[in-house]
Design a protein around this motif. Structure first.
Motif, PDB file in Angstrom:
ATOM      1  N   TYR A   1       0.833  -1.198   0.000  1.00 31.56           N
ATOM      2  CA  TYR A   1       0.000   0.000   0.000  1.00 31.56           C
ATOM      3  C   TYR A   1       0.869   1.251   0.000  1.00 31.56           C
ATOM      4  O   TYR A   1       0.585   2.200  -0.721  1.00 31.56           O
ATOM      5  CB  TYR A   1      -0.935   0.003   1.216  1.00 31.56           C
ATOM      6  N   ILE A   2       1.928   1.237   0.793  1.00 30.40           N
ATOM      7  CA  ILE A   2       2.827   2.395   0.858  1.00 30.40           C
ATOM      8  C   ILE A   2       3.490   2.616  -0.500  1.00 30.40           C
ATOM      9  O   ILE A   2       3.546   3.743  -0.988  1.00 30.40           O
ATOM     10  CB  ILE A   2       3.872   2.223   1.976  1.00 30.40           C
ATOM     11  N   GLU A   3       3.980   1.543  -1.115  1.00 30.09           N
ATOM     12  CA  GLU A   3       4.646   1.677  -2.408  1.00 30.09           C
ATOM     13  C   GLU A   3       3.708   2.172  -3.507  1.00 30.09           C
ATOM     14  O   GLU A   3       4.143   2.847  -4.430  1.00 30.09           O
ATOM     15  CB  GLU A   3       5.277   0.346  -2.820  1.00 30.09           C
ATOM     16  N   GLU A   4       2.446   1.866  -3.400  1.00 29.88           N
ATOM     17  CA  GLU A   4       1.480   2.306  -4.406  1.00 29.88           C
ATOM     18  C   GLU A   4       1.002   3.736  -4.179  1.00 29.88           C
ATOM     19  O   GLU A   4       0.501   4.375  -5.106  1.00 29.88           O
ATOM     20  CB  GLU A   4       0.270   1.370  -4.422  1.00 29.88           C
ATOM     21  N   ASN A   5       1.141   4.248  -2.952  1.00 25.77           N
ATOM     22  CA  ASN A   5       0.580   5.556  -2.614  1.00 25.77           C
ATOM     23  C   ASN A   5       1.600   6.533  -2.044  1.00 25.77           C
ATOM     24  O   ASN A   5       1.225   7.528  -1.426  1.00 25.77           O
ATOM     25  CB  ASN A   5      -0.566   5.367  -1.611  1.00 25.77           C
ATOM     26  N   TYR A   6       2.878   6.272  -2.248  1.00 20.14           N
ATOM     27  CA  TYR A   6       3.936   7.059  -1.609  1.00 20.14           C
ATOM     28  C   TYR A   6       3.927   8.541  -1.974  1.00 20.14           C
ATOM     29  O   TYR A   6       4.383   9.368  -1.202  1.00 20.14           O
ATOM     30  CB  TYR A   6       5.312   6.471  -1.929  1.00 20.14           C
ATOM     31  N   ARG A   7       3.402   8.890  -3.137  1.00 16.12           N
ATOM     32  CA  ARG A   7       3.473  10.285  -3.587  1.00 16.12           C
ATOM     33  C   ARG A   7       2.686  11.232  -2.699  1.00 16.12           C
ATOM     34  O   ARG A   7       3.079  12.386  -2.528  1.00 16.12           O
ATOM     35  CB  ARG A   7       2.977  10.397  -5.029  1.00 16.12           C
ATOM     36  N   THR A   8       1.586  10.775  -2.123  1.00 15.56           N
ATOM     37  CA  THR A   8       0.724  11.676  -1.348  1.00 15.56           C
ATOM     38  C   THR A   8       0.388  11.150   0.044  1.00 15.56           C
ATOM     39  O   THR A   8      -0.417  11.749   0.748  1.00 15.56           O
ATOM     40  CB  THR A   8      -0.595  11.918  -2.109  1.00 15.56           C
ATOM     41  N   LEU A   9       0.991  10.072   0.441  1.00 15.86           N
ATOM     42  CA  LEU A   9       0.630   9.410   1.696  1.00 15.86           C
ATOM     43  C   LEU A   9       1.062  10.208   2.929  1.00 15.86           C
ATOM     44  O   LEU A   9       2.136  10.799   2.953  1.00 15.86           O
ATOM     45  CB  LEU A   9       1.291   8.029   1.735  1.00 15.86           C
ATOM     46  N   THR A  10       0.216  10.200   3.942  1.00 19.78           N
ATOM     47  CA  THR A  10       0.562  10.776   5.240  1.00 19.78           C
ATOM     48  C   THR A  10       0.384   9.692   6.304  1.00 19.78           C
ATOM     49  O   THR A  10      -0.325   8.701   6.081  1.00 19.78           O
ATOM     50  CB  THR A  10      -0.363  11.962   5.607  1.00 19.78           C
ATOM     51  N   LEU A  11       1.024   9.887   7.432  1.00 21.48           N
ATOM     52  CA  LEU A  11       0.910   8.926   8.520  1.00 21.48           C
ATOM     53  C   LEU A  11      -0.533   8.796   8.985  1.00 21.48           C
ATOM     54  O   LEU A  11      -1.025   7.686   9.185  1.00 21.48           O
ATOM     55  CB  LEU A  11       1.814   9.321   9.695  1.00 21.48           C
ATOM     56  N   SER A  12      -1.232   9.908   9.120  1.00 23.52           N
ATOM     57  CA  SER A  12      -2.616   9.834   9.599  1.00 23.52           C
ATOM     58  C   SER A  12      -3.515   9.103   8.592  1.00 23.52           C
ATOM     59  O   SER A  12      -4.371   8.315   8.990  1.00 23.52           O
ATOM     60  CB  SER A  12      -3.160  11.223   9.916  1.00 23.52           C
ATOM     61  N   ALA A  13      -3.306   9.333   7.302  1.00 23.49           N
ATOM     62  CA  ALA A  13      -4.106   8.639   6.290  1.00 23.49           C
ATOM     63  C   ALA A  13      -3.800   7.140   6.284  1.00 23.49           C
ATOM     64  O   ALA A  13      -4.705   6.312   6.159  1.00 23.49           O
ATOM     65  CB  ALA A  13      -3.843   9.235   4.910  1.00 23.49           C
ATOM     66  N   LEU A  14      -2.537   6.795   6.441  1.00 18.08           N
ATOM     67  CA  LEU A  14      -2.139   5.393   6.482  1.00 18.08           C
ATOM     68  C   LEU A  14      -2.732   4.704   7.710  1.00 18.08           C
ATOM     69  O   LEU A  14      -3.287   3.604   7.611  1.00 18.08           O
ATOM     70  CB  LEU A  14      -0.614   5.285   6.498  1.00 18.08           C
ATOM     71  N   ALA A  15      -2.630   5.352   8.844  1.00 16.34           N
ATOM     72  CA  ALA A  15      -3.179   4.792  10.085  1.00 16.34           C
ATOM     73  C   ALA A  15      -4.694   4.602   9.968  1.00 16.34           C
ATOM     74  O   ALA A  15      -5.222   3.556  10.356  1.00 16.34           O
ATOM     75  CB  ALA A  15      -2.837   5.705  11.260  1.00 16.34           C
ATOM     76  N   GLU A  16      -5.363   5.589   9.410  1.00 18.87           N
ATOM     77  CA  GLU A  16      -6.812   5.494   9.245  1.00 18.87           C
ATOM     78  C   GLU A  16      -7.180   4.346   8.301  1.00 18.87           C
ATOM     79  O   GLU A  16      -8.113   3.580   8.569  1.00 18.87           O
ATOM     80  CB  GLU A  16      -7.351   6.810   8.699  1.00 18.87           C
ATOM     81  N   ARG A  17      -6.427   4.193   7.238  1.00 21.35           N
ATOM     82  CA  ARG A  17      -6.686   3.142   6.247  1.00 21.35           C
ATOM     83  C   ARG A  17      -6.635   1.747   6.876  1.00 21.35           C
ATOM     84  O   ARG A  17      -7.403   0.872   6.541  1.00 21.35           O
ATOM     85  CB  ARG A  17      -5.656   3.265   5.115  1.00 21.35           C
ATOM     86  N   PHE A  18      -5.705   1.560   7.823  1.00 15.06           N
ATOM     87  CA  PHE A  18      -5.541   0.250   8.439  1.00 15.06           C
ATOM     88  C   PHE A  18      -6.107   0.173   9.859  1.00 15.06           C
ATOM     89  O   PHE A  18      -5.879  -0.799  10.573  1.00 15.06           O
ATOM     90  CB  PHE A  18      -4.060  -0.155   8.414  1.00 15.06           C
ATOM     91  N   HIS A  19      -6.825   1.223  10.264  1.00 20.17           N
ATOM     92  CA  HIS A  19      -7.541   1.259  11.541  1.00 20.17           C
ATOM     93  C   HIS A  19      -6.607   1.151  12.754  1.00 20.17           C
ATOM     94  O   HIS A  19      -6.876   0.418  13.705  1.00 20.17           O
ATOM     95  CB  HIS A  19      -8.619   0.168  11.595  1.00 20.17           C
ATOM     96  N   TYR A  20      -5.490   1.876  12.678  1.00 17.60           N
ATOM     97  CA  TYR A  20      -4.563   1.979  13.805  1.00 17.60           C
ATOM     98  C   TYR A  20      -4.431   3.437  14.194  1.00 17.60           C
ATOM     99  O   TYR A  20      -4.736   4.330  13.402  1.00 17.60           O
ATOM    100  CB  TYR A  20      -3.167   1.462  13.431  1.00 17.60           C
TER     101      TYR A  20
END
Length: 96
Positions: A1-20
């Motif tokens: 997921y990180i490799e596919e979305n690295y251009r615009t990814l944020t920690l909060s968006a990543l955490a929300e995506r995986f419910h952490y």
């Protein structure tokens, strides 16, 4: 997921995506990669920039944008910090 979305990814968006929580997501990333999210994303962006500089004739500002940077100046500083050479010089070295 990180490799596919690295251009615009944020920690909060990543955490929300995986419910952490962001703090727990940060610890997971460090545990599994040895890097924090910023270091991981910068590495992915720089890898993409290297590919574009080596295999395309795109302008530096276009490479910066496609690698996920909004500012060409910031991209150039990051690139030089990581590789010790400017993006333009890197391209010349790799194509010569």
């Amino acid at each position: 997921y990180i490799e596919e979305n690295y251009r615009t990814l944020t920690l909060s968006a990543l955490a929300e995506r995986f419910h952490y929580s962001p703090a727990y997501m940060s610890r997971l990333i460090i545990r599994h990669t040895g890097k924090n999210l910023v270091q991981l994303l910068t590495g992915l962006k720089m890898k993409r920039a290297q590919e574009l500089l080596t295999h395309t004739g795109l302008r530096i500002d276009e490479v910066a944008e496609m690698a996920g940077y909004e500012s060409t100046d910031h991209f150039s500083r990051q690139f030089k910090r990581m590789f010790g050479i400017s993006p333009g010089s890197y391209r010349k070295r790799e194509s010569g």
